[in-house]
Design an enzyme around this catalytic site. Structure first.
Site: not given
Ligand code: GLY
Length: 349
Positions: A112, A134, A176, A212, A222, A226, A230, A233, A237, A253
């Site tokens: 956990r 993430k 980025e 960031k 998000e 956040r 994107n 993207h 993507h 990427h």
């Molecule tokens: N890579 C985009 C984010 O961390 O939200």
């Protein structure tokens, strides 16, 4: 050394951060220390880190996105169990985004949740993947389909690891860095246009990291802000997926996202009133630094990929666009025809 101290994580940046890591590990008295590497970081980065650590257990996986999967997560959980890792063990993720996503996911779920520490070794990892919590794995063809959001305890960013990267790998992260400037800070974009030398590059990296952190701190899950990350993207993507399917040497990427940012800046002119001269500056920035994609970019097929994007809501393809350089607008929609025109614009640059 520079630092960013938050409630739930700390970032250290500069050339003395590995000494700081050693000091923290002594103070924290972890019961066991594991270091997750891939076959590349084991050769190029582990020799730089290992003098700062004692009594660690190395766990190795194969490098590459195709290894960010359940089999490797299970392999790492099993190793932790084999070495009798308890709740007070820690995993140090030494690598790029695949290592920090996978190692973080394994740590966040083992018993956990145990602590994990990121030492990003790619530019993309330094400015993006290692920050914001993430974590996850891909499920079959679906990127990041299973995961959680949890921050590492510490992130140590030592630009020395950039010396281990190819020019293509550095470019991958530069996209980025520039995205952070385009969505949040015009002055950073202006500096990026001018700068290439190493000392200033380190300062610009830290500037990009601060953007960031500011964004993920305000909106960790998000819900709104956040989503500005994107930008580029939605189309990027789709191009990345298309290239993976069709090219023997697929776009990285960052290369796909660079094209996505040009196209989405084009759409921003029509939908959000981005000035034409700013579109030109953005296009020029990426065209000067990234190789032009030589294949065809078939609009209909790419739009189909965009329709399957997990960022979509209520059946619309979701875009983050620019009102101007440094100011983004989330949850934008546009006609398929404009998407096709933006691809055309890129191909005729
Ligand atoms: N890579 C985009 C984010 O961390 O939200």
């Amino acid at each position: 050394m520079k630092e960013i101290i938050q409630k739930d994580f700390e970032i250290y940046f500069g050339s003395e951060v590995l000494e700081k890591l050693a000091e923290i590990l002594i103070n924290k008295e972890y019961s066991k220390i594991f270091v997750l590497v891939d076959n590349n970081t084991k050769i190029h980065c582990w020799p730089i880190l290992s003098p700062y650590l004692v009594n660690v257990q190395l766990i190795e996986i194969e490098a590459g996105e195709s290894h960010k999967n359940l089999q490797n997560a299970e392999k790492i959980w099993t190793k932790l169990q084999h070495y009798k890792a308890d709740k007070h063990a820690v995993i140090i993720n030494l690598g790029g985004g695949v290592i920090s996503d996978l190692g973080g996911f394994v740590a966040a779920t083992y018993k956990r949740g145990i602590d994990f520490i990121n030492i990003p070794t790619t530019l993309l990892g330094m400015v993006d993947a290692s920050i914001g919590g993430k974590l996850g794995i891909d499920l079959h063809a679906f990127k990041n389909a299973v995961g959680v959001i949890k921050n590492p305890k510490y992130i140590f960013i030592d630009p020395i690891f950039l010396n281990t990267l190819s020019a293509a790998e550095k470019r991958n992260g530069l996209a980025e860095v520039c995205k952070h400037a385009l969505i949040d800070d015009k002055s950073l974009f202006e500096k990026l246009q001018l700068t290439e030398n190493k000392e200033t590059l380190d300062t610009l990296l830290f500037h990009s990291i601060k953007i960031k952190v500011k964004i993920v701190k305000k909106d960790p899950f998000e819900k709104d802000l956040r989503k500005t990350l994107n930008f580029g993207h939605t189309i990027g993507h789709a191009i990345e997926t298309y290239s993976l399917k069709n090219d023997s040497n697929p776009l990285k990427h960052g290369e796909a996202i660079a094209i996505g940012m040009i196209c989405e800046a084009y759409i921003s002119v029509a939908i959000q009133g981005l000035a034409n001269n700013e579109l030109k500056k953005i296009s020029q920035y990426f065209i000067d630094r990234f190789p032009k994609y030589k294949g065809k970019l078939p609009a209909q097929e790419l739009i189909e990929y965009m329709r399957n994007d997990k960022k979509n809501e209520e059946g619309f393809i979701n875009f983050t666009l620019l009102k101007k350089i440094g100011k983004a607008k989330i949850n934008c929609h546009c006609h398929d025809e404009l998407i096709a025109k933006s691809l055309d614009y890129y191909q005729h640059l």
